[in-house]
Design a protein around this motif. Structure first.
Motif, PDB file in Angstrom:
ATOM      1  N   LEU A 140       0.866  -1.167   0.000  1.00 57.45           N
ATOM      2  CA  LEU A 140       0.000   0.000   0.000  1.00 57.45           C
ATOM      3  C   LEU A 140       0.905   1.219   0.000  1.00 57.45           C
ATOM      4  N   GLY A 141       0.553   2.247  -0.762  1.00 57.39           N
ATOM      5  CA  GLY A 141       1.431   3.402  -0.793  1.00 57.39           C
ATOM      6  C   GLY A 141       0.839   4.623  -1.457  1.00 57.39           C
ATOM      7  N   ALA A 142       1.639   5.674  -1.429  1.00 55.20           N
ATOM      8  CA  ALA A 142       1.296   6.936  -2.090  1.00 55.20           C
ATOM      9  C   ALA A 142       2.293   7.156  -3.216  1.00 55.20           C
ATOM     10  N   CYS A 143       1.826   7.732  -4.286  1.00 51.56           N
ATOM     11  CA  CYS A 143       2.638   7.975  -5.473  1.00 51.56           C
ATOM     12  C   CYS A 143       3.873   8.807  -5.125  1.00 51.56           C
ATOM     13  N   ARG A 149       0.711  12.458  -5.308  1.00 47.41           N
ATOM     14  CA  ARG A 149       0.319  11.926  -3.993  1.00 47.41           C
ATOM     15  C   ARG A 149      -0.962  11.098  -4.013  1.00 47.41           C
ATOM     16  N   ALA A 150      -1.375  10.631  -5.204  1.00 48.85           N
ATOM     17  CA  ALA A 150      -2.484   9.676  -5.259  1.00 48.85           C
ATOM     18  C   ALA A 150      -2.015   8.394  -4.577  1.00 48.85           C
ATOM     19  N   VAL A 151      -2.943   7.630  -4.042  1.00 48.98           N
ATOM     20  CA  VAL A 151      -2.586   6.388  -3.360  1.00 48.98           C
ATOM     21  C   VAL A 151      -2.878   5.199  -4.264  1.00 48.98           C
ATOM     22  N   PHE A 152      -2.270   4.058  -3.941  1.00 47.35           N
ATOM     23  CA  PHE A 152      -2.433   2.861  -4.769  1.00 47.35           C
ATOM     24  C   PHE A 152      -2.227   1.618  -3.925  1.00 47.35           C
ATOM     25  N   VAL A 153      -2.631   0.480  -4.489  1.00 48.42           N
ATOM     26  CA  VAL A 153      -2.344  -0.841  -3.943  1.00 48.42           C
ATOM     27  C   VAL A 153      -1.566  -1.572  -5.024  1.00 48.42           C
ATOM     28  N   ASP A 154      -0.426  -2.113  -4.656  1.00 50.54           N
ATOM     29  CA  ASP A 154       0.446  -2.804  -5.597  1.00 50.54           C
ATOM     30  C   ASP A 154       0.253  -4.311  -5.480  1.00 50.54           C
ATOM     31  N   LEU A 155      -0.434  -4.884  -6.446  1.00 47.37           N
ATOM     32  CA  LEU A 155      -0.638  -6.336  -6.466  1.00 47.37           C
ATOM     33  C   LEU A 155       0.234  -6.996  -7.526  1.00 47.37           C
ATOM     34  N   SER A 156       1.271  -6.278  -7.981  1.00 51.47           N
ATOM     35  CA  SER A 156       2.175  -6.848  -8.977  1.00 51.47           C
ATOM     36  C   SER A 156       2.990  -7.982  -8.371  1.00 51.47           C
ATOM     37  N   ARG A 157       3.574  -8.768  -9.223  1.00 50.95           N
ATOM     38  CA  ARG A 157       4.358  -9.914  -8.770  1.00 50.95           C
ATOM     39  C   ARG A 157       5.555  -9.488  -7.917  1.00 50.95           C
ATOM     40  N   ASN A 158       6.281  -8.446  -8.341  1.00 52.23           N
ATOM     41  CA  ASN A 158       7.498  -8.072  -7.618  1.00 52.23           C
ATOM     42  C   ASN A 158       7.282  -7.004  -6.558  1.00 52.23           C
ATOM     43  N   SER A 160       7.105  -3.712  -6.608  1.00 44.39           N
ATOM     44  CA  SER A 160       8.043  -2.589  -6.653  1.00 44.39           C
ATOM     45  C   SER A 160       7.413  -1.277  -7.105  1.00 44.39           C
ATOM     46  N   LYS A 161       6.116  -1.205  -7.107  1.00 43.92           N
ATOM     47  CA  LYS A 161       5.417  -0.020  -7.598  1.00 43.92           C
ATOM     48  C   LYS A 161       5.721   1.202  -6.726  1.00 43.92           C
ATOM     49  N   ARG A 162       6.041   2.339  -7.365  1.00 45.30           N
ATOM     50  CA  ARG A 162       6.300   3.586  -6.650  1.00 45.30           C
ATOM     51  C   ARG A 162       5.394   4.716  -7.111  1.00 45.30           C
ATOM     52  N   TYR A 163       4.740   4.518  -8.243  1.00 46.54           N
ATOM     53  CA  TYR A 163       3.896   5.557  -8.836  1.00 46.54           C
ATOM     54  C   TYR A 163       2.485   5.015  -9.038  1.00 46.54           C
ATOM     55  N   CYS A 164       1.515   5.899  -8.983  1.00 42.02           N
ATOM     56  CA  CYS A 164       0.116   5.472  -9.103  1.00 42.02           C
ATOM     57  C   CYS A 164      -0.226   5.018 -10.513  1.00 42.02           C
ATOM     58  N   THR A 165       0.390   5.631 -11.511  1.00 40.49           N
ATOM     59  CA  THR A 165       0.116   5.273 -12.908  1.00 40.49           C
ATOM     60  C   THR A 165       1.412   5.314 -13.712  1.00 40.49           C
TER      61      THR A 165
END
Length: 184
Positions: A140-143, A149-158, A160-165
């Motif tokens: 769970l994180g913020a861009c 500063r949009a928030v996101f949930v990272d369900l990717s395999r690795n 490593s998401k840091r950005y919302c889009t």
């Protein structure tokens, strides 16, 4: 492990938190009609009455603050995030239920009250809790975009998401490239 059943509730949580834009101050939940539109777009992940009142709007806006705090703080304050989720679930009178349909089993968390915010809290907070339980709070994180500063949930395999889009990631990459070019 999370399945497709949780995805709508996760999307609802992220979309709810992102109805406020911290950088610009824009707010997409200022009126009862905006809340009704939000609920219509997120059915069935947002069960409950479809004719919200001003009291519902105030409660959902307060819930939005909790959901946003969970998404922003999870990776840096897991214990505090758990406390926020647990308190929100208690206040919403959330009840888990085991469901079976078309040969598939899943759990669903609902509220026994008719309050719109309680249903949203039960749905969204339990979905975020499931992500944390399955993948850890760092998902769970913020861009990281300076103007986002949009928030996101990272369900990717690795994970490593840091950005919302991809657009925000691209903007950050372009800005970093331009910054390097200016130094050289």
């Amino acid at each position: 492990m999370l399945d497709g059943q949780h995805d709508p509730a996760i999307r609802t949580a992220v979309d709810l938190a992102n109805t406020v834009k911290p950088i610009t101050g824009a707010d997409e939940l200022e009126t009862v009609q905006q809340l009704a539109d939000f609920l219509d777009r997120h059915a069935p992940a947002a069960p409950g009455p479809r004719h919200p009142t001003r009291a519902d709007l105030a409660e959902v806006r307060a819930l939005r603050g909790t959901v946003r705090a969970v998404l922003e703080r999870a990776s840096t304050d897991a214990a505090g995030t758990a406390a926020l989720i647990n308190d929100g679930l208690r206040r919403s009178r959330a009840t888990p239920a085991l469901r079976h349909e078309q040969g598939r089993w899943w759990t669903e968390t609902t509220s026994d009250t008719d309050r719109c915010a309680a249903h949203l809290a039960a749905t969204t907070l339990s979905a975020l809790a499931a992500v944390i339980a399955a993948h850890g709070p760092a998902r769970l994180g913020a861009c990281a975009g300076l103007r986002c500063r949009a928030v996101f949930v990272d369900l990717s395999r690795n994970g490593s998401k840091r950005y919302c889009t991809r657009n925000c990631a691209h903007r950050a990459g372009v800005a970093a490239y331009r910054s390097r070019q200016g130094r050289g």
